[in-house]
Design an enzyme around this catalytic site. Structure first.
Site, short mmCIF file in Angstrom:
data_model
loop_
_atom_site.label_atom_id
_atom_site.label_comp_id
_atom_site.label_asym_id
_atom_site.label_seq_id
_atom_site.Cartn_x
_atom_site.Cartn_y
_atom_site.Cartn_z
N CYS A 65 0.83 -1.21 0.00
CA CYS A 65 0.00 0.00 0.00
C CYS A 65 0.86 1.26 0.00
CB CYS A 65 -0.93 0.00 1.21
SG CYS A 65 -2.12 -1.36 1.22
N ARG A 80 -7.89 -4.32 -3.31
CA ARG A 80 -7.41 -3.14 -4.04
C ARG A 80 -8.40 -2.84 -5.17
NH1 ARG A 80 -2.53 -2.49 -1.73
NH2 ARG A 80 -1.57 -4.42 -0.95
#
Length: 216
Positions: A46, A121
């Site tokens: 991330c 995601r």
């Protein structure tokens, strides 16, 4: 389940930039927005995604698209993580990030995989009318390619404005290069129109159903 072509749900969210109403916050400015979720703050993949997006932020804004992130972390976690990114990586995150700590919006949008408590995601591209134009999912273990998402956004914008379709790997397609696809004819009359346009050199065709032209 939310799908492409539907109106983005009207919601009020807490973000690192304060409370925001979606989709109005962006659509009332005549802008598209890209809502993307990440599994968790203070995680390596991330962090690479946030860094990569921030250094491409102006490219998205040049296309009239504003990114906004989301995870099920609390807002103070987002803020501390952003401080870490600025201090350690030298990049200040300028786009807002939603603190969906109860997971309400993530659940509504189908961002949380089966058997999980964190978001995948996901990427939702929403136009200036509040319509969801694209939905993309990546698993937690694979980071997104923001250059491909930029290509997707640019292609959607061109398709919307010009009424054309965009081929595989556009603008570097192996068959037609940077040219765009003319929508297939859906009537005998349109087939004749395609033939006339081809005769005038306005379009090129492999066949009546596969025609293309330069982007004007």
């Amino acid at each position: 389940m939310i799908v492409i072509g539907e109106k983005f749900p009207e919601v009020e969210v807490k973000t690192t930039h304060g409370v925001i109403k979606l989709p109005d916050h962006f659509t009332k400015q005549g802008k598209w927005f890209m809502l993307f979720s990440h599994p968790a703050d203070f995680t390596p993949v991330c962090t690479t995604e946030f860094y990569g997006l921030q250094i491409r932020l102006e490219k998205f804004r040049e296309l009239g698209v504003e990114p906004i992130g989301l995870s099920v972390d609390q807002v103070f976690s987002h803020l501390k993580w952003m401080e870490w990114i600025k201090e350690k990586l030298g990049v200040e995150i300028e786009f807002p990030v939603i603190a969906d700590d109860r997971g309400d919006l993530a659940e509504k949008l189908g961002m949380i995989p089966s058997g999980s408590t964190i978001t995948a995601r996901a990427v939702f591209i929403v136009d200036d009318k509040g319509i969801i134009r694209a939905i993309v999912y990546y698993p937690a273990e694979v980071g997104r390619d923001w250059d491909e998402i930029l290509r997707l956004v640019k292609a959607l914008k061109i398709s919307t404005e010009k009424g054309v379709a965009l081929p595989h790997k556009w603008p570097n397609n192996e068959l037609i290069g940077d040219k765009v696809i003319v929508p297939p004819a859906s009537s005998v009359e349109q087939i004749k129109e395609r033939e006339e346009a081809k005769a005038k050199g306005e379009i090129e065709c492999y066949d009546w159903w596969f025609c293309y032209k330069k982007l004007e």
